[in-house]
Scaffold this active site. Structure first.
Site, PDB file in Angstrom:
ATOM      1  N   HIS A 165       0.930  -1.078  -0.016  1.00  0.00           N
ATOM      2  CA  HIS A 165       0.120  -0.106  -0.102  1.00  0.00           C
ATOM      3  C   HIS A 165       0.820   1.418  -0.007  1.00  0.00           C
ATOM      4  O   HIS A 165       0.705   2.439   0.488  1.00  0.00           O
ATOM      5  CB  HIS A 165      -1.004   0.152   1.194  1.00  0.00           C
ATOM      6  CG  HIS A 165      -1.692  -1.411   1.374  1.00  0.00           C
ATOM      7  ND1 HIS A 165      -3.116  -1.514   0.978  1.00  0.00           N
ATOM      8  CD2 HIS A 165      -1.272  -2.251   2.271  1.00  0.00           C
ATOM      9  CE1 HIS A 165      -3.350  -2.677   1.212  1.00  0.00           C
ATOM     10  NE2 HIS A 165      -2.315  -3.165   1.945  1.00  0.00           N
ATOM     11  N   SER A 286      15.329  21.735 -14.898  1.00  0.00           N
ATOM     12  CA  SER A 286      14.144  22.327 -15.040  1.00  0.00           C
ATOM     13  C   SER A 286      14.625  23.811 -15.805  1.00  0.00           C
ATOM     14  O   SER A 286      15.633  24.443 -15.314  1.00  0.00           O
ATOM     15  CB  SER A 286      13.185  22.753 -13.809  1.00  0.00           C
ATOM     16  OG  SER A 286      12.605  23.868 -13.857  1.00  0.00           O
ATOM     17  N   GLU A 299      10.154   8.607 -16.631  1.00  0.00           N
ATOM     18  CA  GLU A 299       8.378   9.171 -16.721  1.00  0.00           C
ATOM     19  C   GLU A 299       8.188   8.648 -18.292  1.00  0.00           C
ATOM     20  O   GLU A 299       7.237   8.393 -18.296  1.00  0.00           O
ATOM     21  CB  GLU A 299       8.540  10.704 -16.990  1.00  0.00           C
ATOM     22  CG  GLU A 299       8.594  10.929 -15.327  1.00  0.00           C
ATOM     23  CD  GLU A 299       8.854  12.712 -15.127  1.00  0.00           C
ATOM     24  OE1 GLU A 299      10.145  12.959 -15.426  1.00  0.00           O
ATOM     25  OE2 GLU A 299       7.918  13.389 -15.070  1.00  0.00           O
TER      26      GLU A 299
END
Ligand code: ARG
Length: 472
Positions: A165, A286, A299
């Site tokens: 979980h 970034s 990703e």
């Protein structure tokens, strides 16, 4: 070329009963050459095998056979050199190759299509292509497994929190975690091997759908093209795309595995976890936030999974309503397969690179391994073993110890023995000792468990099983 000439070029292959050429829009929807040119090598190889067989069977004269083989070799060269004149009005790779062959050798080219059809031809070409793709993916996945196994060996004893979980559950070893992916990739490889075995029957000679009246030798062409045997039913052979579906299904499941690992890398590299670091090689900065290092490659591996699942869905849907035998719908089989193969090649390579690249932050992992009372099960197990307590009661004791530590704002291992005895008088120093993460993982020695000794054995077994050709 004028539009009229183009139209007659197009229909010269099949236009005997046609008075006019196709509408421009017809040509656009019908042509597959923009993508099926990728089958050129398989198409020529299939034609060479067919030609040799026709000569051997006396269906084609040796001189025509020689002319065809020489011409095909030249077509191959032209395509590989990049100066082959691909023409959309010639629809697909089969007719482009044949038309060029006719330009090169004249009338004999028209004899190559004896005893075959584009239906068995395309099925054969595509099977050969998918077979190569399966082999390529096998090799790439073996490379990924090798990277995972190497890193697992390095980190057989590196402790980390195991999660369920996404809540800290019990300490495990980092090596054990990586070996979980070796198992998944192993099943992927098993699916590919299985698909390859089933794929390897040759459709060539099934002709349009019914077989042929010429005395062909299907065993010979099958052998020539590296197939185990000819397909047994001509209707099935020209309408079967299971091999493409199986490739896509195996690829989609594999992509899901890669996506899960990619997701873990995204989580693990975040500032909140810092379990691993990826180098400049697999991250980007970034443009606005100078502190950031984004795990873009992970990703994108995660995101590209959607394409591969879509590729499988698109071919399943294309096939589901088709009566026997061939329908033009099946021309839509190629793009999803090409896309999935390209995507998987890239995703597996990127993932292999990241697994080799990642720096494992052992100290952070160790600190996290003990946080969240992850050894509570160990103390419950100790009560069962040493005090003969039923597990349910032991669970309760451990729960009260967790509550005590939580109230005190400390870890389980920080409780003194006296404090622990307020919960259960039978607890001893030996009980306290099981609370360390190292003793916790070391105790998990059941087969398939996380103990460092087990992980070292599993690394050796995985190496034998997957990389050194042992029994899968
Ligand atoms: N380009 C076609 C395909 O990919 C080749 C087979 C065409 N057969 C036919 N009967 N029109 O499916």
């Amino acid at each position: 070329m004028s539009d009229n000439d183009k139209n007659s070029a197009a229909s010269s292959m099949w236009g005997g009963r046609f008075a006019a050429g196709p509408a421009a829009i017809m040509q656009r929807i019908n042509a597959s050459i923009d993508f099926d040119r990728r089958l050129y090598r398989q198409d020529i190889r299939g034609s060479q095998a067919h030609c040799r067989m026709l000569v051997a069977q006396g269906i084609l004269s040796p001189s025509d056979g020689d002319a065809i083989l020489t011409g095909l070799a030249q077509v191959l060269q032209e395509i590989e050199r990049g100066d082959f004149p691909f023409k959309a009005e010639l629809e697909d790779i089969h007719m482009n190759v044949e038309a060029r062959l006719a330009e090169l050798i004249g009338d004999a080219a028209g004899r190559l299509h004896t005893a075959r059809s584009r239906n068995d031809q395309v099925a054969t070409d595509f099977k050969l292509w998918v077979r190569d793709a399966l082999d390529g993916m096998q090799a790439a996945l073996a490379g990924l497994q090798a990277a995972l196994i190497d890193r697992a060996g390095e980190h057989a004893a590196t402790v980390m929190p195991g999660f369920t979980h996404l809540q800290a559950a019990q300490p495990v070893t980092f090596g054990h975690h990586l070996l979980a992916y070796v198992e998944m990739i192993g099943r992927d490889r098993g699916r590919l091997a299985d698909a390859r075995r089933r794929l390897n029957e040759c459709p060539l000679g099934s002709a349009a759908l019914a077989g042929t009246s010429f005395p062909i030798d299907r065993e010979a062409t099958a052998r020539d093209l590296g197939f185990d045997r000819p397909t047994a039913n001509s209707l099935d052979a020209v309408s079967d795309r299971d091999f493409a579906l199986e490739f896509l299904a195996a690829a989609a499941i594999c992509a899901v595995h890669l996506s899960r690992l990619a997701e873990e890398l995204v989580v693990w590299t975040s500032a909140q976890f810092r379990f691993v670091r990826l180098s400049d090689a697999f991250t980007t900065g970034s443009s606005i936030m100078p502190q950031k290092r984004n795990p873009d490659a992970a990703e994108l591996v995660r995101a590209k999974t959607g394409r591969v699942i879509g590729d499988l869905a698109s071919l399943l849907v294309a096939m589901k309503g088709l009566p026997l035998a061939y329908s033009k719908d099946m021309q839509e089989d190629k793009e999803p397969v090409f896309e999935a193969a390209d995507t998987m090649e890239l995703a597996i390579a990127a993932m292999t690179g990241m697994v080799r690249d990642m720096v494992v932050e052992a100290a952070t992992l160790r600190a996290a391994a003990g946080a969240g009372f992850t050894t509570a099960t160990d103390i419950a197990d100790w009560c069962v073993r040493a005090l003969g307590m039923p597990f349910r009661r032991a669970h309760h004791v451990a729960g009260r110890l967790v509550k005590l530590a939580e109230d005190k704002g400390c870890g389980l291992e920080d409780l003194s023995l006296d404090e622990m005895r307020t919960v259960e008088a039978g607890l001893t120093e030996e009980a306290r000792a099981v609370l360390s993460v190292d003793s916790s993982v070391a105790s998990r020695t059941s087969f398939g468990g996380t103990a460092p000794a087990r992980v070292r054995d599993a690394v050796a077994a995985a190496r034998r099983r997957w990389l050194e050709g042992g029994r899968p």
